[in-house]
Design a protein around this motif. Structure first.
Motif, short mmCIF file in Angstrom:
data_model
loop_
_atom_site.label_atom_id
_atom_site.label_comp_id
_atom_site.label_asym_id
_atom_site.label_seq_id
_atom_site.Cartn_x
_atom_site.Cartn_y
_atom_site.Cartn_z
N VAL A 207 61.40 -14.45 -6.96
CA VAL A 207 61.28 -14.83 -5.55
C VAL A 207 62.20 -13.92 -4.75
O VAL A 207 63.07 -13.23 -5.31
CB VAL A 207 61.65 -16.32 -5.32
N ARG A 208 62.03 -13.93 -3.45
CA ARG A 208 62.89 -13.10 -2.59
C ARG A 208 63.93 -13.98 -1.93
O ARG A 208 63.60 -14.92 -1.21
CB ARG A 208 62.04 -12.37 -1.55
N GLY A 209 65.20 -13.68 -2.20
CA GLY A 209 66.29 -14.40 -1.55
C GLY A 209 66.94 -15.43 -2.46
O GLY A 209 66.31 -16.04 -3.30
N ARG A 210 68.25 -15.57 -2.28
CA ARG A 210 69.03 -16.47 -3.12
C ARG A 210 68.63 -17.92 -2.95
O ARG A 210 68.42 -18.64 -3.94
CB ARG A 210 70.51 -16.29 -2.78
N LYS A 211 68.52 -18.39 -1.73
CA LYS A 211 68.21 -19.80 -1.50
C LYS A 211 66.88 -20.17 -2.13
O LYS A 211 66.73 -21.23 -2.75
CB LYS A 211 68.20 -20.09 0.01
N LYS A 212 65.88 -19.30 -2.00
CA LYS A 212 64.57 -19.58 -2.60
C LYS A 212 64.66 -19.64 -4.12
O LYS A 212 63.95 -20.43 -4.76
CB LYS A 212 63.54 -18.54 -2.16
N SER A 213 65.53 -18.82 -4.69
CA SER A 213 65.65 -18.84 -6.16
C SER A 213 66.25 -20.16 -6.63
O SER A 213 65.86 -20.69 -7.67
CB SER A 213 66.49 -17.66 -6.65
N LEU A 214 67.18 -20.72 -5.86
CA LEU A 214 67.75 -22.02 -6.22
C LEU A 214 66.71 -23.12 -6.08
O LEU A 214 66.60 -24.02 -6.92
CB LEU A 214 68.97 -22.31 -5.33
N GLN A 215 65.94 -23.05 -5.01
CA GLN A 215 64.88 -24.04 -4.81
C GLN A 215 63.81 -23.94 -5.89
O GLN A 215 63.22 -24.94 -6.30
CB GLN A 215 64.26 -23.85 -3.42
N GLU A 216 63.58 -22.71 -6.38
CA GLU A 216 62.58 -22.51 -7.42
C GLU A 216 62.97 -23.20 -8.72
O GLU A 216 62.10 -23.69 -9.45
CB GLU A 216 62.37 -21.01 -7.66
N LEU A 217 64.26 -23.27 -9.01
CA LEU A 217 64.71 -23.99 -10.20
C LEU A 217 64.28 -25.45 -10.15
O LEU A 217 63.80 -26.01 -11.14
CB LEU A 217 66.23 -23.90 -10.35
N VAL A 218 64.45 -26.07 -8.99
CA VAL A 218 64.09 -27.48 -8.82
C VAL A 218 62.58 -27.65 -8.86
O VAL A 218 62.06 -28.60 -9.46
CB VAL A 218 64.68 -28.04 -7.52
N LYS A 219 61.86 -26.73 -8.26
CA LYS A 219 60.39 -26.78 -8.29
C LYS A 219 59.87 -26.69 -9.73
O LYS A 219 58.97 -27.43 -10.13
CB LYS A 219 59.83 -25.63 -7.46
N LEU A 220 60.46 -25.79 -10.50
CA LEU A 220 60.03 -25.63 -11.89
C LEU A 220 60.39 -26.86 -12.73
O LEU A 220 59.68 -27.20 -13.68
CB LEU A 220 60.65 -24.38 -12.50
N MET A 221 61.49 -27.53 -12.37
CA MET A 221 61.82 -28.77 -13.06
C MET A 221 60.69 -29.77 -12.89
O MET A 221 60.29 -30.44 -13.85
CB MET A 221 63.13 -29.34 -12.53
N ASP A 222 60.15 -29.87 -11.69
CA ASP A 222 59.05 -30.79 -11.43
C ASP A 222 57.85 -30.48 -12.33
O ASP A 222 57.14 -31.38 -12.78
CB ASP A 222 58.61 -30.70 -9.96
N GLU A 223 57.63 -29.20 -12.58
CA GLU A 223 56.48 -28.78 -13.38
C GLU A 223 56.70 -29.00 -14.88
O GLU A 223 55.76 -29.31 -15.61
CB GLU A 223 56.19 -27.30 -13.14
N LYS A 224 57.93 -28.85 -15.34
CA LYS A 224 58.20 -28.85 -16.78
C LYS A 224 58.64 -30.20 -17.34
O LYS A 224 58.58 -30.41 -18.54
CB LYS A 224 59.25 -27.78 -17.11
N ILE A 225 59.07 -31.09 -16.47
CA ILE A 225 59.64 -32.34 -16.98
C ILE A 225 58.59 -33.25 -17.60
O ILE A 225 58.84 -33.98 -18.57
CB ILE A 225 60.43 -33.06 -15.88
#
Length: 289
Positions: A207-225
Motif C-alpha cells: 500500500v502507499r503510505g504508513r497509515k494505510k499500511s497499519l490499517q491494512e494489518l487490521v483489514k487482513l485480520m478481518d479476512e484471516k481470523i
C-alpha cells in the motif's frame, strides 16, 4: 505426570517479566554492531539499538549453537524436569536445528528425561503467542505430550502480519530486490508481509503510505481470523521502536473485537536487525495464515 518446563528463545519477543513470572526458560541469540558483540548480559535497550540503526549502524546476528542450547536445557534435566522447547522458525534460522541436536545429545546423557522440540514455524510474538497458549495449557494441568501435540497441530493458526517503514532493511536481508527498495522508497510504498505455512517471511501486498499500511494489518485480520472471530480475546503486537503506531493498531483492533489481553513488546534485536526501525506486527489466532 512428570514435571516439565516450557522453554523458547528470544526471537519470541516475549517480555522478560512474562518469562520470569511464568517460569518459561529462554535461550538468547547474540548480535554484533559497530565492532562490538552483544549478548543477553549487555543487550542495548531497544530504543538505543534502533537509534543506532537509524544513524546507519548495520547489526549482524548469530544463531544459537548446540552448546548454547544445552546450557539452557541441561539445568532443568538436572532438576528432574522434562522440557518442551518451542523454537524460532527453522526457515529463518538454524536455531531450531541446534536445539534439536542439543536435545538428542542431552537425552543420551539423561535417559530418564524427555525433551520435545517443536518448530514454531513462527517469529517474534507469533512464536510468542504459541508459547503463551502452550504455557496456559500447562498451567491448566495438561501433560507434556498433550501440550506438545497441541502446539504441533495449532502452530499454523498463529497468524503473523507485518509491515515495515524502511525497505532498505528488507533489501539488505535479501527479502526484496534493490530495485524494489529504491522505487518503493521513492513512491512511499509500504509492503505487507506475513509468515507463511513454511515459516518463511513473504510479501502478501503493498500500500502507499504508513497509515494505510497499519490499517491494512487490521483489514487482513478481518479476512484471516475466520471461525475464531467470536473467540478472539487475545492479540499480540510487536514493534520496532514505534509505540505510537502500535497503540494505534491496538485501538483499531479493539474497536472490532472483544479483546481482553494484549501483550505488546518491542521487536528484539535479532529480528529487528533484519526488519529495522518502524516494523509493526500484529498476531492472533485465525483459521489460516
Amino acid at each position: 505426570m512428570s514435571e516439565y518446563v516450557i522453554t523458547t528463545d528470544n526471537n519470541s519477543d516475549l517480555p522478560e517479566k512474562y518469562l520470569k513470572d511464568h517460569g518459561v526458560g529462554c535461550m538468547y541469540l547474540s548480535y554484533s554492531m559497530d565492532g562490538k558483540n552483544y549478548t543477553h548480559g549487555n543487550f542495548l535497550p531497544e530504543h538505543e539499538f534502533y537509534e543506532a540503526m537509524r544513524n546507519g549502524s548495520m547489526p549482524t546476528t548469530a544463531q544459537v549453537n548446540p552448546e548454547n542450547a544445552k546450557a539452557l536445557l541441561e539445568p532443568y534435566l538436572k532438576e528432574g524436569k522434562d522440557i518442551l522447547h518451542i523454537a524460532f522458525s527453522s526457515a529463518l534460522s538454524g536455531t531450531y536445528n541446534s536445539s534439536r541436536i542439543a536435545a538428542e545429545e542431552l537425552m543420551e546423557d539423561y535417559p530418564d528425561r524427555k525433551i520435545i522440540v517443536v518448530d514454531s514455524l513462527g517469529a517474534s510474538l507469533g512464536q510468542g503467542l504459541l508459547v503463551y497458549l502452550a504455557q496456559e495449557k500447562k498451567e491448566q494441568g495438561e501433560d507434556l505430550e498433550t501440550v506438545a501435540k497441541w502446539a504441533e497441530e495449532n502452530r499454523l493458526h498463529m497468524v503473523h502480519l507485518f509491515t515495515v517503514n524502511d525497505l532498505n532493511h528488507l533489501y539488505r536481508g535479501g527479502r526484496i530486490s534493490r530495485t524494489t527498495a529504491v522505487v518503493g522508497s521513492m513512491l512511499n510504498i509500504k509492503p505487507v508481509l506475513h509468515v507463511d505455512n513454511d515459516g518463511k517471511l513473504t510479501a502478501i501486498g503493498k500500500v502507499r503510505g504508513r497509515k494505510k499500511s497499519l490499517q491494512e494489518l487490521v483489514k487482513l485480520m478481518d479476512e484471516k481470523i475466520g471461525s475464531y472471530h467470536d473467540t478472539c480475546h487475545t492479540i499480540f503486537i510487536s514493534h520496532g521502536d514505534c509505540e505510537e503506531d502500535a497503540n494505534y493498531v491496538a485501538e483499531k483492533v479493539k474497536e472490532k473485537y472483544q479483546i481482553n489481553t494484549i501483550i505488546m513488546n518491542q521487536v528484539g534485536a535479532t529480528i529487528g536487525a533484519h526488519s529495522g526501525p518502524g516494523t509493526m506486527a500484529l498476531f492472533f489466532v485465525g483459521d489460516e495464515r
